[in-house]
Design a protein around this motif. Sequence first.
Motif, PDB file in Angstrom:
ATOM      1  N   ILE A 161      -8.048   0.616   8.680  1.00  0.00           N
ATOM      2  CA  ILE A 161      -6.892  -0.405   8.542  1.00  0.00           C
ATOM      3  C   ILE A 161      -7.011  -1.046   9.508  1.00  0.00           C
ATOM      4  O   ILE A 161      -7.119  -0.633  11.418  1.00  0.00           O
ATOM      5  CB  ILE A 161      -5.945  -0.132   8.549  1.00  0.00           C
ATOM      6  CG1 ILE A 161      -5.427   0.930   7.027  1.00  0.00           C
ATOM      7  CG2 ILE A 161      -4.611  -0.792   8.580  1.00  0.00           C
ATOM      8  CD1 ILE A 161      -3.972   1.114   7.454  1.00  0.00           C
ATOM      9  N   THR A 208     -10.454   5.766   5.471  1.00  0.00           N
ATOM     10  CA  THR A 208      -9.534   4.755   5.278  1.00  0.00           C
ATOM     11  C   THR A 208      -9.275   4.364   6.152  1.00  0.00           C
ATOM     12  O   THR A 208      -9.086   4.477   7.857  1.00  0.00           O
ATOM     13  CB  THR A 208      -8.465   4.916   4.713  1.00  0.00           C
ATOM     14  OG1 THR A 208      -8.556   5.422   3.050  1.00  0.00           O
ATOM     15  CG2 THR A 208      -7.450   3.490   4.705  1.00  0.00           C
ATOM     16  N   VAL A 236      -5.688  -8.935   8.233  1.00  0.00           N
ATOM     17  CA  VAL A 236      -5.945  -7.548   7.645  1.00  0.00           C
ATOM     18  C   VAL A 236      -6.753  -7.318   6.792  1.00  0.00           C
ATOM     19  O   VAL A 236      -7.071  -7.542   5.870  1.00  0.00           O
ATOM     20  CB  VAL A 236      -4.400  -7.265   6.655  1.00  0.00           C
ATOM     21  CG1 VAL A 236      -4.594  -5.722   6.953  1.00  0.00           C
ATOM     22  CG2 VAL A 236      -3.115  -7.819   8.280  1.00  0.00           C
ATOM     23  N   ILE A 239      -8.915  -3.713   5.359  1.00  0.00           N
ATOM     24  CA  ILE A 239      -8.423  -2.232   4.516  1.00  0.00           C
ATOM     25  C   ILE A 239      -9.409  -1.544   4.288  1.00  0.00           C
ATOM     26  O   ILE A 239     -10.155  -2.809   3.231  1.00  0.00           O
ATOM     27  CB  ILE A 239      -7.366  -1.724   3.226  1.00  0.00           C
ATOM     28  CG1 ILE A 239      -5.852  -2.121   4.222  1.00  0.00           C
ATOM     29  CG2 ILE A 239      -7.305  -0.588   3.009  1.00  0.00           C
ATOM     30  CD1 ILE A 239      -4.913  -2.318   3.053  1.00  0.00           C
ATOM     31  N   LEU A 247      -1.816  -1.921   0.461  1.00  0.00           N
ATOM     32  CA  LEU A 247      -1.907  -0.389   0.851  1.00  0.00           C
ATOM     33  C   LEU A 247      -1.691   0.792  -0.716  1.00  0.00           C
ATOM     34  O   LEU A 247      -2.234   1.984  -0.115  1.00  0.00           O
ATOM     35  CB  LEU A 247      -0.792   0.034   1.870  1.00  0.00           C
ATOM     36  CG  LEU A 247      -0.581  -0.671   2.381  1.00  0.00           C
ATOM     37  CD1 LEU A 247       0.586  -1.419   3.858  1.00  0.00           C
ATOM     38  CD2 LEU A 247      -1.831   0.317   4.098  1.00  0.00           C
ATOM     39  N   ILE A 304      -3.998   2.008  13.127  1.00  0.00           N
ATOM     40  CA  ILE A 304      -4.126   0.331  13.435  1.00  0.00           C
ATOM     41  C   ILE A 304      -5.905   0.044  13.893  1.00  0.00           C
ATOM     42  O   ILE A 304      -4.755  -0.146  15.387  1.00  0.00           O
ATOM     43  CB  ILE A 304      -3.279  -0.177  13.268  1.00  0.00           C
ATOM     44  CG1 ILE A 304      -2.226  -0.102  11.992  1.00  0.00           C
ATOM     45  CG2 ILE A 304      -4.007  -2.142  13.278  1.00  0.00           C
ATOM     46  CD1 ILE A 304      -1.269  -0.933  12.672  1.00  0.00           C
TER      47      ILE A 304
END
Length: 83
Positions: free
Chosen positions: A4, A2, A47, A49, A79, A35
């Motif tokens: 971000i 993952t 932002v 993800i 999230l 991040i």
Amino acid sequence: MTTIEVLTVPGCPNAPATLDLLRTCLDRLSLTIPIQQRIGDYPSPTVLINGIDIMGTPTGSAPACRLDLPTEDRIMKALRTWF
């Protein structure tokens, strides 16, 4: 894995608050995901993800401050969707 990311243009006045809010949301969910901040020609702040804009597709791709700023509710929802 993952990822971000926070995309910003240089000098965006909304970027620091968005980064702080994102960190707060990660803390609330006990997530320790790094991040990545990218500064360049982006709608700012954005932002991502896993490469997906949590606010949906921005109205443009030009480097400028966004009017649809990421909110706490949107960040938390995104999230929770991924984690």
